[in-house]
Design an enzyme around this catalytic site. Sequence first.
Site, PDB file in Angstrom:
ATOM      1  N   LYS A  49       0.862  -1.359   0.123  1.00 46.23           N
ATOM      2  CA  LYS A  49      -0.217  -0.018   0.083  1.00 46.23           C
ATOM      3  C   LYS A  49       1.015   1.233  -0.042  1.00 46.23           C
ATOM      4  O   LYS A  49       2.033   1.201   0.171  1.00 46.23           O
ATOM      5  CB  LYS A  49      -0.889   0.086   1.438  1.00 46.23           C
ATOM      6  CG  LYS A  49      -0.243   0.119   2.714  1.00 46.23           C
ATOM      7  CD  LYS A  49      -1.082  -0.367   3.747  1.00 46.23           C
ATOM      8  CE  LYS A  49      -0.364  -0.408   5.078  1.00 46.23           C
ATOM      9  NZ  LYS A  49      -1.139  -0.826   6.105  1.00 46.23           N
ATOM     10  N   TYR A 267      15.588  30.064   9.939  1.00 41.30           N
ATOM     11  CA  TYR A 267      14.174  30.878  10.406  1.00 41.30           C
ATOM     12  C   TYR A 267      14.064  30.916  11.795  1.00 41.30           C
ATOM     13  O   TYR A 267      14.511  30.201  12.436  1.00 41.30           O
ATOM     14  CB  TYR A 267      13.240  30.175   9.973  1.00 41.30           C
ATOM     15  CG  TYR A 267      12.913  30.456   8.577  1.00 41.30           C
ATOM     16  CD1 TYR A 267      12.702  31.590   7.858  1.00 41.30           C
ATOM     17  CD2 TYR A 267      12.616  29.365   7.502  1.00 41.30           C
ATOM     18  CE1 TYR A 267      12.251  31.747   6.590  1.00 41.30           C
ATOM     19  CE2 TYR A 267      12.323  29.225   6.271  1.00 41.30           C
ATOM     20  CZ  TYR A 267      12.049  30.787   5.685  1.00 41.30           C
ATOM     21  OH  TYR A 267      11.852  30.878   4.487  1.00 41.30           O
TER      22      TYR A 267
HETATM   23  C1  LIG Z   1      -0.241  -1.760   6.894  1.00 39.31           C
HETATM   24  C2  LIG Z   1      -1.072  -3.142   7.174  1.00 39.31           C
HETATM   25  C3  LIG Z   1      -0.216  -4.323   7.255  1.00 39.31           C
HETATM   26  C4  LIG Z   1       1.277  -4.290   7.196  1.00 39.31           C
HETATM   27  O1  LIG Z   1       1.732  -3.731   8.335  1.00 39.31           O
HETATM   28  P1  LIG Z   1       3.511  -3.691   8.515  1.00 39.31           P
HETATM   29  O2  LIG Z   1       3.207  -3.097  10.297  1.00 39.31           O
HETATM   30  O3  LIG Z   1       3.866  -2.747   7.882  1.00 39.31           O
HETATM   31  O4  LIG Z   1       3.984  -5.090   8.466  1.00 39.31           O
HETATM   32  C5  LIG Z   1      -0.529  -5.450   7.531  1.00 39.31           C
HETATM   33  N1  LIG Z   1      -2.168  -5.670   7.769  1.00 39.31           N
HETATM   34  C6  LIG Z   1      -2.915  -4.413   7.595  1.00 39.31           C
HETATM   35  C7  LIG Z   1      -4.379  -4.775   7.888  1.00 39.31           C
HETATM   36  C8  LIG Z   1      -2.344  -3.235   7.538  1.00 39.31           C
HETATM   37  O5  LIG Z   1      -3.303  -2.221   7.357  1.00 39.31           O
END
Ligand SMILES: *Cc1c(COP(=O)(O)O)cnc(C)c1O
Length: 386
Positions: A49, A267
Amino acid sequence: MTDHDEFPDLIDDFDIAPVRLTVDLQALADNWRDMGQRSGSARAAAVVKADAYGLGLEDCGSTLYEAGARDFFVAVAQEGATLRAYAPDARIFVLSGIWPGQERIFFENDLVPVLASEEQLAFWMAVIAEHGDYPCALQVDTGFNRLGLALEEALALAEDVSRPASFSPVLILSHLHSGDTPSSPTNRAQLESFRQVSAAFEGIESSLSASAGIFLGPDYHFDLTRPGIALYGGESVSGMAPLRPVATAEARIIQIRDAGIGETVSYGATHRLTRQSRLAVASIGYADGYLRSLSGSGIPLRADGSPGAFGFVAGQSVPVIGRITMDLTIFDVTDLPEGAVRPGDYIELFGENIALDDAARAGGTIGYELLTSLGLRHERRYLQAE
Ligand SMILES: *Cc1c(COP(=O)(O)O)cnc(C)c1O
């Protein structure tokens, strides 16, 4: 007028980029195999994702597919549609589920919605009544209070004899909220709840663990694991060394300047120099995902006197001083030997020498956020996997 033909045209953009990112696809593939082994008898999926955690869905997705991954998780349908071209016969799960109007993108790209609420479930029943059998997955909430059917709803659904025969979930999943803290008793509590659902949907595959959960041991593996951050070289369990680093971010140093005692930097003039100093101005800022919270001074996080982030150049770590600005960050290179760093050199922000999660911690955040904040200005180079 300048004759444009006079300009050299054989320069690789990567060699002159203001900000650049190297993605080691071999390390990515190795990390996926590693997590597969740690998953024991379970299959490892790959979570890609958010543009594969900011590192590029096309390149990372195809590398993971070549390495053998056949189950992928994306957050939204559009990511799944992009991935489909690189993972032709893989199963692609969409974690946010499906909305009315999205039927086409799901069906055309053969995406599997992860149904996460009563509303989505009702909509899905209507879809399959019209279009026939089609795979889906079910998310059950076991304590996170994010997405998922309540435990009772899920158990009732499993026993509901009146549900349509064409309703055929291929995966039941849940998500741990404290998998990164192995000592938390909530892990076991979520496991017990999930076991009930998994048993109620007997014969259907189940999945509980993301990266961190995989390290909790075989009880947590079920049929399919869902590693994300560990594949990209981030820390998944607090205090445990990550797998191989995958991403290295670097910025070009535009200017080296000398500044005297009593002068201020950046800044708000929040850093006042207490020694004759040499400063390196690098072309990276918060617009590139080098978060302002990584600043050396002048932000609430530094009120306790803790240092900001460090860069790595000429074999040494050097601190950010003053506030990080939109496009530029100033590093204190006074402690490097004269001439060790020059304009045009690159300074590493995280990667082989500065651990991703150490940089993130300096900004009060986690490796996940640093990776997914990278932005669009980075010139990318992918080191191909064998
Ligand atoms: C993002 C996510 C994962 C992966 O999690 P990591 O901590 O990056 O391994 C797995 N399952 C779900 C439902 C997620 O939202």
